[in-house]
Scaffold this active site. Structure first.
Site, PDB file in Angstrom:
ATOM      1  N   GLU A  95      -5.143   2.173   2.378  1.00 29.12           N
ATOM      2  CA  GLU A  95      -5.095   1.052   3.326  1.00 29.12           C
ATOM      3  C   GLU A  95      -5.329   1.553   4.740  1.00 29.12           C
ATOM      4  O   GLU A  95      -6.034   0.922   5.536  1.00 29.12           O
ATOM      5  CB  GLU A  95      -3.735   0.351   3.231  1.00 29.12           C
ATOM      6  CG  GLU A  95      -3.628  -0.944   4.039  1.00 29.12           C
ATOM      7  CD  GLU A  95      -3.036  -0.743   5.448  1.00 29.12           C
ATOM      8  OE1 GLU A  95      -2.936  -1.733   6.187  1.00 29.12           O
ATOM      9  OE2 GLU A  95      -2.693   0.413   5.798  1.00 29.12           O
ATOM     10  N   GLU A  96      -4.753   2.719   5.036  1.00 32.88           N
ATOM     11  CA  GLU A  96      -4.851   3.268   6.392  1.00 32.88           C
ATOM     12  C   GLU A  96      -6.266   3.750   6.727  1.00 32.88           C
ATOM     13  O   GLU A  96      -6.570   4.014   7.886  1.00 32.88           O
ATOM     14  CB  GLU A  96      -3.851   4.415   6.571  1.00 32.88           C
ATOM     15  CG  GLU A  96      -2.394   4.047   6.314  1.00 32.88           C
ATOM     16  CD  GLU A  96      -1.786   3.169   7.402  1.00 32.88           C
ATOM     17  OE1 GLU A  96      -2.532   2.729   8.299  1.00 32.88           O
ATOM     18  OE2 GLU A  96      -0.566   2.923   7.345  1.00 32.88           O
ATOM     19  N   ASP A 140       6.013   2.118   6.810  1.00 33.00           N
ATOM     20  CA  ASP A 140       4.593   1.789   6.636  1.00 33.00           C
ATOM     21  C   ASP A 140       3.953   2.731   5.628  1.00 33.00           C
ATOM     22  O   ASP A 140       3.464   3.786   6.006  1.00 33.00           O
ATOM     23  CB  ASP A 140       3.894   1.883   8.001  1.00 33.00           C
ATOM     24  CG  ASP A 140       2.474   1.376   7.968  1.00 33.00           C
ATOM     25  OD1 ASP A 140       2.093   0.711   6.997  1.00 33.00           O
ATOM     26  OD2 ASP A 140       1.733   1.665   8.923  1.00 33.00           O
ATOM     27  N   HIS A 172       0.842  -1.193   0.000  1.00 32.09           N
ATOM     28  CA  HIS A 172       0.000   0.000   0.000  1.00 32.09           C
ATOM     29  C   HIS A 172       0.875   1.240   0.000  1.00 32.09           C
ATOM     30  O   HIS A 172       1.906   1.303   0.658  1.00 32.09           O
ATOM     31  CB  HIS A 172      -1.013   0.003   1.157  1.00 32.09           C
ATOM     32  CG  HIS A 172      -0.466   0.267   2.524  1.00 32.09           C
ATOM     33  ND1 HIS A 172      -0.299   1.544   3.034  1.00 32.09           N
ATOM     34  CD2 HIS A 172      -0.074  -0.579   3.523  1.00 32.09           C
ATOM     35  CE1 HIS A 172       0.169   1.473   4.274  1.00 32.09           C
ATOM     36  NE2 HIS A 172       0.316   0.202   4.603  1.00 32.09           N
ATOM     37  N   HIS A 214       2.963   5.442  11.850  1.00 32.11           N
ATOM     38  CA  HIS A 214       1.850   6.357  12.116  1.00 32.11           C
ATOM     39  C   HIS A 214       2.317   7.573  12.928  1.00 32.11           C
ATOM     40  O   HIS A 214       1.588   8.094  13.759  1.00 32.11           O
ATOM     41  CB  HIS A 214       0.693   5.651  12.831  1.00 32.11           C
ATOM     42  CG  HIS A 214       0.155   4.473  12.077  1.00 32.11           C
ATOM     43  ND1 HIS A 214      -0.584   3.477  12.677  1.00 32.11           N
ATOM     44  CD2 HIS A 214       0.243   4.146  10.774  1.00 32.11           C
ATOM     45  CE1 HIS A 214      -0.912   2.570  11.765  1.00 32.11           C
ATOM     46  NE2 HIS A 214      -0.419   2.954  10.605  1.00 32.11           N
ATOM     47  N   ASP A 257       3.891  -5.408   3.479  1.00 33.34           N
ATOM     48  CA  ASP A 257       3.576  -4.221   4.269  1.00 33.34           C
ATOM     49  C   ASP A 257       4.549  -4.148   5.441  1.00 33.34           C
ATOM     50  O   ASP A 257       4.439  -4.910   6.392  1.00 33.34           O
ATOM     51  CB  ASP A 257       2.129  -4.315   4.771  1.00 33.34           C
ATOM     52  CG  ASP A 257       1.632  -3.033   5.424  1.00 33.34           C
ATOM     53  OD1 ASP A 257       2.461  -2.132   5.657  1.00 33.34           O
ATOM     54  OD2 ASP A 257       0.433  -2.937   5.699  1.00 33.34           O
TER      55      ASP A 257
END
Length: 385
Positions: free
Chosen positions: A243-244, A209, A192, A349, A271
């Site tokens: 995706e998030e 990520d 992603h 994140h 991922d």
């Protein structure tokens, strides 16, 4: 009763983003098309779908609770359509003569350069201007690599396009058309492209990520076409948007393939492929929950045969990455990650998900996953001489 355990978190999020994150966010008009009050249909593990706001989704993300946002893909179910042929077992890997020479051509130079650029965007959030810009850059890089490395014969078999989404950042699909006129099987390798901060309006370089997975499979694609790879079955590379946001992009793509009765025989998600926690053994995390058992066994055999490091079994939970969308659509899917889930990168994140945050971020580790993607493509896609 279904959402009682979430109510404190949801209430906190609704009260004020300042209360939840302790800093002033950017305006939603400042490069974002994002209404926090929009209602979305959310699927949590073992529960009936419920309507929540975008702000509630942010709260779930902050608490590490995985979910599907099924607002636009309610037709997906765990039932396997009778028109789709899935494969319970896979033959042992046997294409070493084709795979091994390609593995020697893999390099960290391209992934490093590409990831430096990919992480230079302020955020790759799927509803941000820079998220759209990063997607356009990635598409241009795929085009450049194809023009540079593909022979004329294979160029005629390569198609790439944007899979459009209403939120602005599109998914990208690259297809290397198989030569068979009788086998319509499709092999998918994916990552992603989007990134997010826990509070979405803050910077999110997303190096691990999933910038790492995105450039990992891009390097595999480069090496394959440079080797003049002519698969028997169609082999596709996917870079999903959103995706998030609850696996939005991959659900849209998987739903489209299911509607068109596409014969996807195997899908492999990459991922987070870069982190080696200090003091731990370097290894490939093979996810064993919410994945296809037969394809997972096959994936382990690929690691044993082609990689210089071992695998370790691990779990990541419900709806943890885009493989879950394909499993939900009834297709065999697997997922590999940089380590055990417990030892994976804890900077994701956040604004600290960067290349230069620690020497635990390893491009040589990423290269092992590029090997795995090459092996997956050749062993399952076949090769036309």
């Amino acid at each position: 009763m279904k959402l009682l355990f979430l109510l404190p978190f949801v209430a906190l999020a609704v009260a004020s983003p300042l209360d939840l994150f302790g800093q002033t966010p950017l305006s939603t008009a400042d490069g974002f098309d994002f209404d926090l009050s929009d209602k979305r249909l959310i699927q949590l593990e073992g529960q009936d779908p419920v309507w929540m706001s975008e702000r509630d989704k942010i709260s779930l993300k902050a608490q590490g609770i995985n979910f599907f946002d099924i607002t636009d893909a309610q037709e997906l179910s765990f039932a396997v359509p009778s028109t789709i042929r899935t494969q319970g077992t896979f033959p042992p890997p046997n294409a070493t003569e084709k795979v091994l020479p390609i593995l020697k051509t893999l390099s960290s130079d391209g992934p490093r350069e590409n990831l430096e650029k990919f992480t230079s965007f302020r955020t790759r959030h799927y509803r941000s201007d820079t998220g759209k810009q990063s997607q356009q850059w990635l598409l241009s890089k795929i085009s450049e690599i194809t023009a540079t490395y593909a022979s004329e014969s294979i160029k005629n078999r390569i198609q790439f396009h944007e899979f459009s989404h209403p939120w602005g950042q599109n998914s990208i699909i690259v297809k290397i058309q198989g030569s068979s006129t009788t086998d319509n099987g499709i092999v998918i390798i994916s990552a992603h492209q989007d990134s997010t901060n826990l509070w979405p309006f803050l910077p999110a370089p997303g190096a691990d990520d999933d910038g790492s997975g995105s450039v990992t499979i891009l390097e595999s694609y480069r090496a394959l076409i440079a080797a003049d790879f002519h698969p028997v079955r169609t082999v596709e590379f996917h870079w999903y948007s959103a995706e998030e946001g609850g696996l939005l992009g991959s659900q849209a793509v998987a739903s489209s393939y299911k509607t068109n009765n596409a014969n996807v025989i195997a899908m492999s998600q990459f991922d987070m492929t870069a982190w080696v926690k200090r003091g731990t053994r370097e290894e490939v995390g093979v996810i064993t929950d919410y994945t296809d058992a037969g394809l997972t066994t096959f994936n382990k055999k690929l690691v044993d045969l082609y990689l210089d490091i071992p695998y370790v079994e691990t779990k990541c939970g419900y709806a943890c990455s885009d493989h879950a969308s394909w499993g939900k659509a009834g297709y065999p899917s697997v997922f590999t990650i940089e380590s055990t889930f417990e030892n994976s990168n804890k900077n994701i994140h956040s604004s600290n998900d960067r290349i230069d945050i620690s020497d635990e971020f390893s491009f040589s580790h990423m290269l092992e996953f590029s090997k795995l993607a090459v092996a997956f493509a050749v062993e399952l896609g076949g090769w036309t001489d």
